[in-house]
Structure formats: C-alpha cells, structure tokens
Design a protein around this motif. Structure first.
Motif, PDB file in Angstrom:
ATOM      1  N   GLY A 240       0.639  -1.288  -0.090  1.00  0.00           N
ATOM      2  CA  GLY A 240      -0.001   0.194   0.048  1.00  0.00           C
ATOM      3  C   GLY A 240       0.899   1.135   0.070  1.00  0.00           C
ATOM      4  O   GLY A 240       0.206   2.371  -0.018  1.00  0.00           O
ATOM      5  N   ALA A 241       2.353   1.156  -0.152  1.00  0.00           N
ATOM      6  CA  ALA A 241       3.019   2.352   0.198  1.00  0.00           C
ATOM      7  C   ALA A 241       4.085   2.409  -1.022  1.00  0.00           C
ATOM      8  O   ALA A 241       4.074   1.259  -1.863  1.00  0.00           O
ATOM      9  CB  ALA A 241       3.880   2.216   1.381  1.00  0.00           C
ATOM     10  N   GLY A 242       4.345   3.453  -1.461  1.00  0.00           N
ATOM     11  CA  GLY A 242       5.625   3.509  -2.415  1.00  0.00           C
ATOM     12  C   GLY A 242       5.233   3.429  -3.863  1.00  0.00           C
ATOM     13  O   GLY A 242       6.111   2.744  -4.378  1.00  0.00           O
ATOM     14  N   ASP A 243       4.133   4.043  -4.196  1.00  0.00           N
ATOM     15  CA  ASP A 243       3.780   3.829  -5.405  1.00  0.00           C
ATOM     16  C   ASP A 243       4.950   4.232  -6.453  1.00  0.00           C
ATOM     17  O   ASP A 243       4.782   3.830  -7.647  1.00  0.00           O
ATOM     18  CB  ASP A 243       2.473   4.662  -5.630  1.00  0.00           C
ATOM     19  N   ALA A 244       5.419   5.439  -6.354  1.00  0.00           N
ATOM     20  CA  ALA A 244       6.484   6.004  -7.430  1.00  0.00           C
ATOM     21  C   ALA A 244       7.805   5.206  -7.263  1.00  0.00           C
ATOM     22  O   ALA A 244       8.294   4.850  -8.355  1.00  0.00           O
ATOM     23  CB  ALA A 244       6.895   7.603  -6.579  1.00  0.00           C
ATOM     24  N   LEU A 245       8.022   4.320  -6.109  1.00  0.00           N
ATOM     25  CA  LEU A 245       9.133   3.429  -6.302  1.00  0.00           C
ATOM     26  C   LEU A 245       8.510   2.290  -6.998  1.00  0.00           C
ATOM     27  O   LEU A 245       9.616   1.651  -8.007  1.00  0.00           O
ATOM     28  CB  LEU A 245       9.428   3.063  -4.877  1.00  0.00           C
ATOM     29  N   ARG A 246       7.477   1.715  -6.902  1.00  0.00           N
ATOM     30  CA  ARG A 246       6.981   0.754  -7.835  1.00  0.00           C
ATOM     31  C   ARG A 246       6.940   1.093  -9.252  1.00  0.00           C
ATOM     32  O   ARG A 246       7.277   0.068 -10.116  1.00  0.00           O
ATOM     33  CB  ARG A 246       5.462   0.277  -7.160  1.00  0.00           C
TER      34      ARG A 246
ATOM     35  N   LEU B 253      14.557   7.260   0.004  1.00  0.00           N
ATOM     36  CA  LEU B 253      14.035   6.012   0.584  1.00  0.00           C
ATOM     37  C   LEU B 253      13.717   6.606   2.178  1.00  0.00           C
ATOM     38  O   LEU B 253      12.570   6.457   2.672  1.00  0.00           O
ATOM     39  CB  LEU B 253      14.919   4.992   0.553  1.00  0.00           C
ATOM     40  N   LEU B 254      14.457   7.471   2.588  1.00  0.00           N
ATOM     41  CA  LEU B 254      14.122   8.017   3.873  1.00  0.00           C
ATOM     42  C   LEU B 254      12.850   8.847   4.117  1.00  0.00           C
ATOM     43  O   LEU B 254      12.231   8.834   5.100  1.00  0.00           O
ATOM     44  CB  LEU B 254      15.221   9.207   4.418  1.00  0.00           C
ATOM     45  N   SER B 255      12.313   9.335   2.764  1.00  0.00           N
ATOM     46  CA  SER B 255      10.989   9.905   2.951  1.00  0.00           C
ATOM     47  C   SER B 255      10.085   9.117   3.138  1.00  0.00           C
ATOM     48  O   SER B 255       9.030   9.758   3.264  1.00  0.00           O
ATOM     49  CB  SER B 255      10.900  10.808   1.357  1.00  0.00           C
ATOM     50  N   TYR B 256      10.194   7.915   2.905  1.00  0.00           N
ATOM     51  CA  TYR B 256       9.128   6.987   2.941  1.00  0.00           C
ATOM     52  C   TYR B 256       8.987   6.382   4.428  1.00  0.00           C
ATOM     53  O   TYR B 256       8.324   5.508   5.037  1.00  0.00           O
ATOM     54  CB  TYR B 256       9.231   5.798   1.987  1.00  0.00           C
ATOM     55  N   GLY B 257      10.022   6.640   5.008  1.00  0.00           N
ATOM     56  CA  GLY B 257      10.018   6.303   6.829  1.00  0.00           C
ATOM     57  C   GLY B 257      10.055   4.867   6.988  1.00  0.00           C
ATOM     58  O   GLY B 257      10.775   4.049   6.067  1.00  0.00           O
ATOM     59  N   LEU B 258       9.196   4.262   7.937  1.00  0.00           N
ATOM     60  CA  LEU B 258       9.100   2.713   8.175  1.00  0.00           C
ATOM     61  C   LEU B 258       8.596   1.846   6.862  1.00  0.00           C
ATOM     62  O   LEU B 258       8.647   0.783   7.077  1.00  0.00           O
ATOM     63  CB  LEU B 258       8.599   2.579   9.339  1.00  0.00           C
ATOM     64  N   ASP B 259       7.980   2.558   5.653  1.00  0.00           N
ATOM     65  CA  ASP B 259       7.480   1.773   4.971  1.00  0.00           C
ATOM     66  C   ASP B 259       8.299   1.129   3.917  1.00  0.00           C
ATOM     67  O   ASP B 259       7.977   0.282   2.752  1.00  0.00           O
ATOM     68  CB  ASP B 259       6.413   2.718   3.987  1.00  0.00           C
ATOM     69  N   VAL B 260       9.713   1.642   3.940  1.00  0.00           N
ATOM     70  CA  VAL B 260      10.673   1.069   3.127  1.00  0.00           C
ATOM     71  C   VAL B 260      11.718   0.256   4.063  1.00  0.00           C
ATOM     72  O   VAL B 260      12.420   0.743   4.717  1.00  0.00           O
ATOM     73  CB  VAL B 260      11.229   2.087   2.261  1.00  0.00           C
TER      74      VAL B 260
END
Length: 200
Positions: free
Chosen positions: A132-138, A168-175
């Motif tokens: 559910g997180a990191g759409d831009a990375l995906r 990656l830090l901007s995603y916090g604990l989601d990455v």
C-alpha cells in the motif's frame, strides 16, 4: 540560439517532427524560451507522489540522455535548475510579459545540463516496500517480487547512493533497504541521527 537565448538546435533538428506528440509541454516552453516569458507549471518528481507548482524563467531547452529538459532560473529556489519536460503535468502557464528577464549573456546549455543532471543510473539497489506504500518506487522498479502480505521486494536503478538514501528516507518505516550495504548504512545513519535529535 532563438531570440537570443539558448536552444540545442542540433538536437532540435533531429526530433522536431516528434515533439508535438512526445512532449505536450514543449510548445509552451519553447515559446517561453524564445520570448523570455516566465512560466508556472506542475512538476512531478520521481520521489514524490504528488506534483508541485514551480515558477521558472526559462533560458533554454536541451536534449540530454534521450529526454528534453528546460534550464533556467527557478524563482521558487532562487537557483539555476533543470526540469524534464515529460515530468511537467498539464500545460505550463505564462506568468509574465515578453522580455521579462534576461538570460546570461554567455551560456553553454550542455555544460549546464551536465552539471545539473543527476548521475546516470549505473547501480542497482534491492529494497522492500510495505503493501500500500511507495507507488512512485513501484512505478520505476526494474523488478517487483511479492514477498508476503506485508512486503514487496523491488529492484531499483540508481546513480547516487546519497540521493537514493535521501529518497528512501522520505518513506519512513514503509521501506527497508536490503542491498547494497552503502545505501542501507546511509539510511540507518540518517534515521539514527533523526531519532537522536528527536529524543533531545
């Protein structure tokens, strides 16, 4: 040069027939460059989920590594910046009259592009992204592997470990960073510093 400002005419001559379809923002940016009119546009950075409004005094257009960019004075940052045309959302809007500004008298667009462009991706990182997180990375992942209900593993190309760690830090604990070690260590050090500062 067009209208006294920089345009990469050699590259322009090569792909001009394709510009209308490939780069919707090109015509407005080209007009702004030739007429020295400042622009406002919505810009989608790779590390951001949403676009942001940017204000630019465009100096010139350059083709760099297969993409069109506009170089100019970023009024929001008060600095020279380069923006990829394909990341402009919608149509740019003119925010000033003709001849509102004067580009530098001596300007080498290719040299500016080289100095402003991010490092060309030549390395690969493996990360895990929470469901559910990191759409831009995906969207930019070269490979995506389902791990379990909580995580997906992605393979990302990158040029700068420092820039990737910041992103990656901007995603916090989601990455979570799996590899390489240099990126993982940078992220851990930054998170530790943030946690230490917050605890004071």
């Amino acid at each position: 040069r067009a209208g006294g400002v920089g345009v990469d005419e050699f590259a322009l001559a090569i792909v001009e027939p394709q510009l209308a379809t490939d780069e919707p923002a090109f015509d407005a940016v080209f007009e702004a460059v030739t007429k020295r009119r400042p622009l406002c546009f919505d810009y989608q950075r790779p590390a951001q989920e949403a676009s942001e409004s940017r204000h630019l005094e465009p100096w010139g257009i350059v083709s760099w590594h297969g993409h069109w960019y506009v170089v100019g004075h970023d009024q929001d940052r008060d600095a020279i910046r380069m923006f990829r045309l394909s990341r402009i959302s919608g149509q740019p809007v003119f925010t000033g009259e003709r001849d509102s500004y004067q580009p530098p008298a001596e300007m080498n667009l290719r040299a500016l592009a080289e100095s402003l462009a991010p490092p060309h991706p030549n390395s690969s990182a493996t990360i895990r992204v929470r469901t559910g997180a990191g759409d831009a990375l995906r969207r930019r992942a070269a490979r995506s592997t389902h791990v379990d209900d909580a995580w997906t593993e992605l393979e990302l190309a990158f040029g700068s470990s420092h820039s990737l760690a910041d992103e990656l830090l901007s995603y916090g604990l989601d990455v979570m960073v799996v590899a390489p070690v240099e990126v993982r260590d940078r992220v851990v050090r930054r998170l530790t510093a943030i946690a230490t500062g917050a605890a004071r």
